[in-house]
Design a protein around this motif. Sequence first.
Motif, short mmCIF file in Angstrom:
data_model
loop_
_atom_site.label_atom_id
_atom_site.label_comp_id
_atom_site.label_asym_id
_atom_site.label_seq_id
_atom_site.Cartn_x
_atom_site.Cartn_y
_atom_site.Cartn_z
N ASP A 74 -8.46 1.55 -8.21
CA ASP A 74 -7.92 1.71 -6.79
C ASP A 74 -7.87 0.36 -6.11
N GLU A 75 -6.68 0.17 -5.13
CA GLU A 75 -6.45 -0.92 -4.74
C GLU A 75 -6.86 -1.26 -3.09
N VAL A 76 -7.33 -2.05 -2.74
CA VAL A 76 -7.71 -2.56 -1.30
C VAL A 76 -6.89 -3.83 -0.87
N ILE A 77 -6.25 -3.35 0.32
CA ILE A 77 -5.42 -4.68 0.83
C ILE A 77 -6.40 -5.22 1.97
N LEU A 78 -6.41 -6.45 1.75
CA LEU A 78 -7.46 -7.47 2.67
C LEU A 78 -6.83 -8.93 2.91
N PRO A 79 -7.24 -9.67 3.80
CA PRO A 79 -6.89 -10.98 3.82
C PRO A 79 -7.56 -11.97 2.93
N SER A 80 -6.99 -12.96 2.59
CA SER A 80 -7.88 -13.88 1.64
C SER A 80 -8.85 -14.96 2.52
#
Length: 379
Positions: A74-80
Amino acid sequence: MSFIHFNVPPYIGTEFKYMKKAVENHKICGDGVFTKKCDIWMERRFNAEKVLLTTSGSAALDMSALLCDLKPGDEVILPSYTFSSTANAFVLAGARLVFVDIRPDTMNIDETKIEEAITDKTRVICVVHYAGVACEMDTIMSIAHKYNLLVVEDAAQAIMSMYKGRYLGTIGDFGCYSFHETKNFSMGEGGAIVINNSVYINKAEILREKGTNRSQFYRGEVAKYNWVDFGDSYLPSELNAAYLWAQLEKADEINNNRLETWNIYYEAFRPLMIEQKIELPVIPETCVHNAHMFYIKCRDYCTRQAYIQYMKEKNVLCVFHYVPLHSAPAGVKFGRFNGTDEYTTSISDRLVRLPMYYGISAEERQYIINNTLNFFNGI
Ligand SMILES: *Cc1c(COP(=O)(O)O)cnc(C)c1O
């Protein structure tokens, strides 16, 4: 001038009195009177469905990630551009990280670049309200609804801040506060999870109480308590909660004091901004911020390093901030950057934070301002 620290942990004066009380109550483990006072204060103040004190902001993020019930892949979108804890929580929960670029004004995740990072594996968007300044939550929540994603707010820096009249941490499914000694309110190490989706309240209590339904038992909802699901221990000690309670009682005083410093810095440095020698923080009209941080953006990396060195020689500690996660060894291992890194690396290289804490003296503030003006007027 004697050495000026970058941060001094907040201390109001009543902390020891309350900690002594916790000792005298013979209740120093978790979930005693001071923990309850803190939880209820935040629920009322922030109009939050449920708040539970945790051992750290990282633990609140870990709990949020586990509550998202992710599966491998599963993927999680977040800032770097964030602290490692934001990413760790989801890695520990088995997910892959998908980093998205930030906006050059607020340093927050660029909400216009989220949609193109979504795949059929995406489950969560984790936003970080950098410096206590709100991400563009209306857009983010509508993307989440469209694709049926959960939203976790890393509001570690954002307690007391608002977006369109709502407190940060109370907008997504979960919000996470930190009470580390570098944050606006502190208990040494500590944090809180805000549960805004009531479906998860029971599960969160069980997860936090070693997988038992002890919280329900204490409320008299079940006759005995049992091990009902997987869990861990996320309860902070009453000693720490007592320290925090002293600060929550004076939350407005602490917040206003920080804002005063922030505004004085901003006004003093405005001429440098007009002359385009530096850039100052941008607070969108939708946001009321909490003065968690005062940063400036220098022209380039070399100027920033020279400024830090100059201030160090004047006995003032100014510090840079995050090294982008996607270029860190663990970031490479656990995730990928979606799209191009237009701003994350280039702006993090130019950003520097100035001393900012409750109770900084007017003299110290002026000394920092004078030296900063001297440095930038001389280049
Ligand atoms: C401080 C911070 C954390 C971690 O909080 P701890 O209480 O130190 O575990 C996580 N994310 C961000 C953005 C933070 O600033």
